[in-house]
Design a protein around this motif. Structure first.
Motif, PDB file in Angstrom:
ATOM      1  N   GLU A   1      -5.403   5.781   2.021  1.00 36.80           N
ATOM      2  CA  GLU A   1      -5.013   4.200   2.049  1.00 36.80           C
ATOM      3  C   GLU A   1      -6.039   3.659   3.150  1.00 36.80           C
ATOM      4  OE1 GLU A   1      -1.082   3.506   3.462  1.00 36.80           O
ATOM      5  OE2 GLU A   1      -0.197   5.226   2.427  1.00 36.80           O
TER       6      GLU A   1
ATOM      7  N   ALA B   1       1.457   4.088  -2.986  1.00 35.88           N
ATOM      8  CA  ALA B   1       1.211   5.521  -2.766  1.00 35.88           C
ATOM      9  C   ALA B   1       2.212   6.270  -3.072  1.00 35.88           C
ATOM     10  CB  ALA B   1       1.070   5.853  -1.047  1.00 35.88           C
ATOM     11  N   GLN B   2       3.364   5.945  -2.993  1.00 30.98           N
ATOM     12  CA  GLN B   2       4.632   6.730  -3.477  1.00 30.98           C
ATOM     13  C   GLN B   2       4.802   6.629  -4.825  1.00 30.98           C
ATOM     14  OE1 GLN B   2       7.919   4.659  -1.667  1.00 30.98           O
ATOM     15  NE2 GLN B   2       7.351   5.281   0.540  1.00 30.98           N
ATOM     16  N   THR B   3       4.412   5.616  -5.468  1.00 31.00           N
ATOM     17  CA  THR B   3       4.228   5.596  -6.930  1.00 31.00           C
ATOM     18  C   THR B   3       3.265   6.368  -7.600  1.00 31.00           C
ATOM     19  OG1 THR B   3       5.140   3.146  -7.180  1.00 31.00           O
ATOM     20  CG2 THR B   3       3.932   4.111  -9.075  1.00 31.00           C
TER      21      THR B   3
ATOM     22  N   CYS C   1      -4.160  13.732  -4.059  1.00 31.54           N
ATOM     23  CA  CYS C   1      -3.910  13.292  -2.487  1.00 31.54           C
ATOM     24  C   CYS C   1      -4.303  11.820  -2.539  1.00 31.54           C
ATOM     25  CB  CYS C   1      -4.836  14.157  -1.593  1.00 31.54           C
ATOM     26  SG  CYS C   1      -6.430  13.483  -1.644  1.00 31.54           S
TER      27      CYS C   1
ATOM     28  N   ALA D   1       2.313   9.271  -6.380  1.00 30.29           N
ATOM     29  CA  ALA D   1       2.979  10.606  -6.177  1.00 30.29           C
ATOM     30  C   ALA D   1       3.483  11.060  -7.311  1.00 30.29           C
ATOM     31  CB  ALA D   1       3.889  10.842  -4.912  1.00 30.29           C
ATOM     32  N   ARG D   2       3.686  10.337  -8.256  1.00 31.44           N
ATOM     33  CA  ARG D   2       4.450  10.720  -9.507  1.00 31.44           C
ATOM     34  C   ARG D   2       3.349  11.776 -10.267  1.00 31.44           C
ATOM     35  NH1 ARG D   2       7.158   5.472 -11.977  1.00 31.44           N
ATOM     36  NH2 ARG D   2       8.072   4.698 -10.081  1.00 31.44           N
TER      37      ARG D   2
ATOM     38  N   ARG E   1       0.795  -1.326  -0.053  1.00 33.38           N
ATOM     39  CA  ARG E   1      -0.112  -0.067  -0.014  1.00 33.38           C
ATOM     40  C   ARG E   1       1.011   1.262  -0.015  1.00 33.38           C
ATOM     41  NH1 ARG E   1      -2.749  -1.293   4.125  1.00 33.38           N
ATOM     42  NH2 ARG E   1      -1.909   0.023   5.746  1.00 33.38           N
ATOM     43  N   GLU E   2       2.081   1.298   0.729  1.00 30.95           N
ATOM     44  CA  GLU E   2       2.757   2.459   1.035  1.00 30.95           C
ATOM     45  C   GLU E   2       3.550   2.549  -0.262  1.00 30.95           C
ATOM     46  OE1 GLU E   2       5.218   1.616   4.408  1.00 30.95           O
ATOM     47  OE2 GLU E   2       3.436   1.816   5.804  1.00 30.95           O
ATOM     48  N   GLY E   3       3.988   1.474  -0.935  1.00 33.66           N
ATOM     49  CA  GLY E   3       4.553   1.496  -2.319  1.00 33.66           C
ATOM     50  C   GLY E   3       3.831   2.080  -3.597  1.00 33.66           C
TER      51      GLY E   3
ATOM     52  N   GLY F   1       5.834   0.624 -12.014  1.00 34.43           N
ATOM     53  CA  GLY F   1       5.198   1.652 -11.455  1.00 34.43           C
ATOM     54  C   GLY F   1       4.707   2.608 -12.415  1.00 34.43           C
TER      55      GLY F   1
END
Length: 217
Positions: free
Chosen positions: A32, A18-20, A29, A22-23, A14-16, A109
């Motif tokens: 999660e 979210a980081q992806t 926003c 962000a691109r 889930r965190e990964g 990603g």
């Protein structure tokens, strides 16, 4: 600001994601949720979600059930399935039940971002290995041809929109191609859905393909 909702029970995944995502830029926003119940609580709590990304193997209510629930509540809310289960039967079932896209957890990603951008723009994302031959990347096959207007009681303008929709064009692309406002295209798409008794672009394509198969048979 737009909002994306990730439904995934594994925190690292889930965190990964979210980081992806962000691109996509600071204007988006990411919320999660660890399961379907939490996701529905977020939506019921008033969050204005523009797109949902969900796993299929969730504790409690699974991803297919969540997809069905979201379709019943708001057919216009796009859902992208992100799953390790990416066999043909699973992908077909998800798209048939109204998903606007399907991404394998084995994809990059970049592919996830591409899929989300396409779906947010009104398009339909099908995994590369599941696309028909000669289909454009991120698009559905242009070989599916809509039925005549009188089959669904569509106007000529709606039929032109349907032809482009069947090619996997986004609302923006349809608007540019036909010289219409994007809002006008959205109205036509809504009426096409109602006439064909479907709730998503994926179901439009399935209905057209099934109709073509019946005629050929």
């Amino acid at each position: 600001m737009g909002c994306l909702l990730i439904v995934e029970d594994h925190a690292l995944v889930r965190e990964g994601m979210a980081q992806t995502l962000a691109r996509l830029g600071a204007e988006w926003c990411v919320i999660e949720a660890s399961d379907a119940a939490q996701a529905l609580a977020v939506i019921d709590g008033g969050a204005e979600v523009d797109l949902v990304l969900t796993d299929l193997m969730l504790p409690g209510m699974n991803g297919f059930s969540l997809l069905a629930t979201l379709r019943e509540r708001d057919p216009s809310l796009p859902v992208v399935v992100v799953s390790a289960l990416s066999d043909k039967a699973t992908v077909s079932r998800a798209m048939r039940q109204g998903a606007s896209g399907f991404v394998s957890k084995g994809d990059s990603g970049d592919q996830l971002v591409q899929a989300v951008r396409l779906v947010l723009d009104g398009g339909l994302y099908i995994p590369p290995e599941r696309r028909p031959p000669n289909a454009r990347a991120g698009r559905t096959s242009a070989t599916i041809r809509p039925s005549p207007a009188d089959d669904y009681g569509l106007t000529q303008a709606q039929t032109r929109v349907l032809h482009l929709l069947a090619e996997g064009r986004s609302n923006r692309e349809i608007a540019e191609s036909l010289g219409l406002a994007e809002g006008t295209v959205k109205v036509h798409v809504t009426r096409i859905f109602k006439a064909m008794k479907v709730t998503s672009r994926a179901q439009v394509l399935i209905a057209l393909a099934q109709r073509g198969t019946r005629r050929e048979g």
